[in-house]
Design a protein around this motif. Structure first.
Motif, PDB file in Angstrom:
ATOM      1  N   VAL A   7       1.062  -1.258   0.011  1.00 26.12           N
ATOM      2  CA  VAL A   7      -0.228   0.195   0.068  1.00 26.12           C
ATOM      3  C   VAL A   7       0.831   1.343  -0.015  1.00 26.12           C
ATOM      4  CG1 VAL A   7      -1.806   1.269   1.182  1.00 26.12           C
ATOM      5  CG2 VAL A   7      -1.875  -1.211   1.345  1.00 26.12           C
ATOM      6  N   SER A  10       1.132   4.694   2.854  1.00 31.35           N
ATOM      7  CA  SER A  10       0.391   4.316   4.010  1.00 31.35           C
ATOM      8  C   SER A  10       0.858   4.564   5.343  1.00 31.35           C
ATOM      9  CB  SER A  10       0.386   2.409   3.668  1.00 31.35           C
ATOM     10  OG  SER A  10       1.690   2.156   3.449  1.00 31.35           O
ATOM     11  N   THR A  18      -6.561   1.943   4.986  1.00 30.44           N
ATOM     12  CA  THR A  18      -6.478   0.818   4.294  1.00 30.44           C
ATOM     13  C   THR A  18      -5.390  -0.236   4.865  1.00 30.44           C
ATOM     14  OG1 THR A  18      -6.952   2.332   2.223  1.00 30.44           O
ATOM     15  CG2 THR A  18      -5.872  -0.097   1.801  1.00 30.44           C
ATOM     16  N   ALA A  19      -4.338   0.048   5.238  1.00 34.31           N
ATOM     17  CA  ALA A  19      -3.583  -1.127   5.682  1.00 34.31           C
ATOM     18  C   ALA A  19      -4.160  -1.771   7.009  1.00 34.31           C
ATOM     19  CB  ALA A  19      -2.057  -0.479   6.079  1.00 34.31           C
ATOM     20  N   LEU A  29       1.644  -7.070   5.047  1.00 40.27           N
ATOM     21  CA  LEU A  29       1.823  -5.601   4.347  1.00 40.27           C
ATOM     22  C   LEU A  29       2.950  -5.227   4.354  1.00 40.27           C
ATOM     23  CD1 LEU A  29      -1.340  -4.603   6.784  1.00 40.27           C
ATOM     24  CD2 LEU A  29      -1.420  -4.511   4.255  1.00 40.27           C
ATOM     25  N   VAL A  31       4.339  -1.551   4.189  1.00 39.19           N
ATOM     26  CA  VAL A  31       3.953  -0.052   4.401  1.00 39.19           C
ATOM     27  C   VAL A  31       5.101   0.707   3.894  1.00 39.19           C
ATOM     28  CG1 VAL A  31       3.266   1.496   6.321  1.00 39.19           C
ATOM     29  CG2 VAL A  31       2.843  -0.919   6.487  1.00 39.19           C
ATOM     30  N   LEU A  47       0.568  -1.376  13.379  1.00 35.93           N
ATOM     31  CA  LEU A  47      -0.037  -2.475  12.398  1.00 35.93           C
ATOM     32  C   LEU A  47       0.492  -3.817  12.983  1.00 35.93           C
ATOM     33  CD1 LEU A  47       0.317  -0.813   9.057  1.00 35.93           C
ATOM     34  CD2 LEU A  47      -1.858  -1.285  10.084  1.00 35.93           C
ATOM     35  N   VAL A  54       4.107  -7.531   9.049  1.00 37.73           N
ATOM     36  CA  VAL A  54       4.182  -6.037   8.623  1.00 37.73           C
ATOM     37  C   VAL A  54       5.616  -5.735   8.333  1.00 37.73           C
ATOM     38  CG1 VAL A  54       3.541  -3.590   8.863  1.00 37.73           C
ATOM     39  CG2 VAL A  54       2.107  -5.581   9.957  1.00 37.73           C
TER      40      VAL A  54
END
Length: 255
Positions: A7, A10, A18-19, A29, A31, A47, A54
């Motif tokens: 994303v 982010s 969104t994340a 994810l 980031v 996150l 992440v």
């Protein structure tokens, strides 16, 4: 096989929301922000508290030479990418008469909002097409453009032009990648309370109450995050190329 998403933009705002929404759906994810700074590190930390896998991926999306390398970096740490959310964007350098728009502001909007989106999507698509993809795993590109892809804001004309171009890129990607079972969506936010809109959002709150939008409020990043995560998860099956007007009905024609 889990879904893995990059994303862009982010570390805050719509991208961070969104994340968060993707993390709740089990995505791993990457980031992204332009710098390895405290804002990016904080986003990754927050996150990670959700239990999601992440990683921080600081890079300038306008540096086309690093796109393939950064995508490979994500895959080395998180596994095969399934999802690209092109959220990073910029506004105008100065609001005002389009007759006074500077070349610098024009180039900035088109470079970040359109050119970088196009070429990062190209690199992502080439990566996916270079290998077999397991059946039953949803692959997609979700582009975050703007209601200004359609509606003119004369004081931000260069921004409008860049988002209109990005909207057409979304359509072209959908046509090219549909046969490859890669869905493409264009989410067009309306009045959303973010850092980019902070200077004018209060006046738009009142205009929303007064009827500018059919739902009488401005949107939050979390509204957009939920929409994007639904699309990226395959929540609208048998669709691609759609424009999602996430604007509370602002652009519905009416008398």
């Amino acid at each position: 096989m889990r879904q893995v998403a990059l994303v862009t933009g982010s570390s805050r705002g719509i991208g961070f929301a969104t994340a968060q929404a993707l993390a709740k759906r089990g995505f791993a994810l990457a980031v992204n922000g332009p710098f390895d700074d405290e804002e990016l590190r904080s986003a990754v930390s927050r996150l990670s508290e959700t239990g999601a896998s992440v990683m921080a991926l600081p890079f300038d999306i306008t540096d086309l030479s690093v796109h393939a390398e950064r995508l490979a970096q994500v895959e080395a740490e998180l596994g095969p990418l399934t999802t690209l959310v092109n959220n990073a964007g910029v506004g105008v350098l100065r609001r005002g008469d389009l007759l006074d728009v500077s070349e610098a502001s024009w180039d900035r909007c088109l470079t970040v909002n359109t050119k970088a989106l196009f070429f990062l999507s190209q690199a992502f698509a080439k990566l996916l097409l270079s290998r077999p993809r397991p059946e039953g795993v949803f692959h997609s590109i979700v582009n975050v453009t703007s209601s200004n892809a359609t509606a003119v804001a004369v004081q931000r004309s260069e921004y409008c032009a860049s988002k209109a171009a990005a909207a057409m890129v979304s359509k072209a990607l959908a046509v090219r990648l549909g046969p490859e079972n890669i869905a493409v969506y264009d989410v067009q936010p309306g009045l959303i309370a973010t850092d980019m809109t902070a200077a004018v959002i209060e006046q738009y709150r009142q205009r929303a109450v007064d009827g500018l939008t059919l739902l009488p409020r401005v949107g939050d990043p979390e509204d957009m995050g939920g929409i994007i995560a639904t699309l990226a998860s395959g929540g609208l099956p048998y669709t691609t190329g759609q424009v999602i007007s996430a604007d509370a009905g602002m652009l519905v024609p009416r008398f």
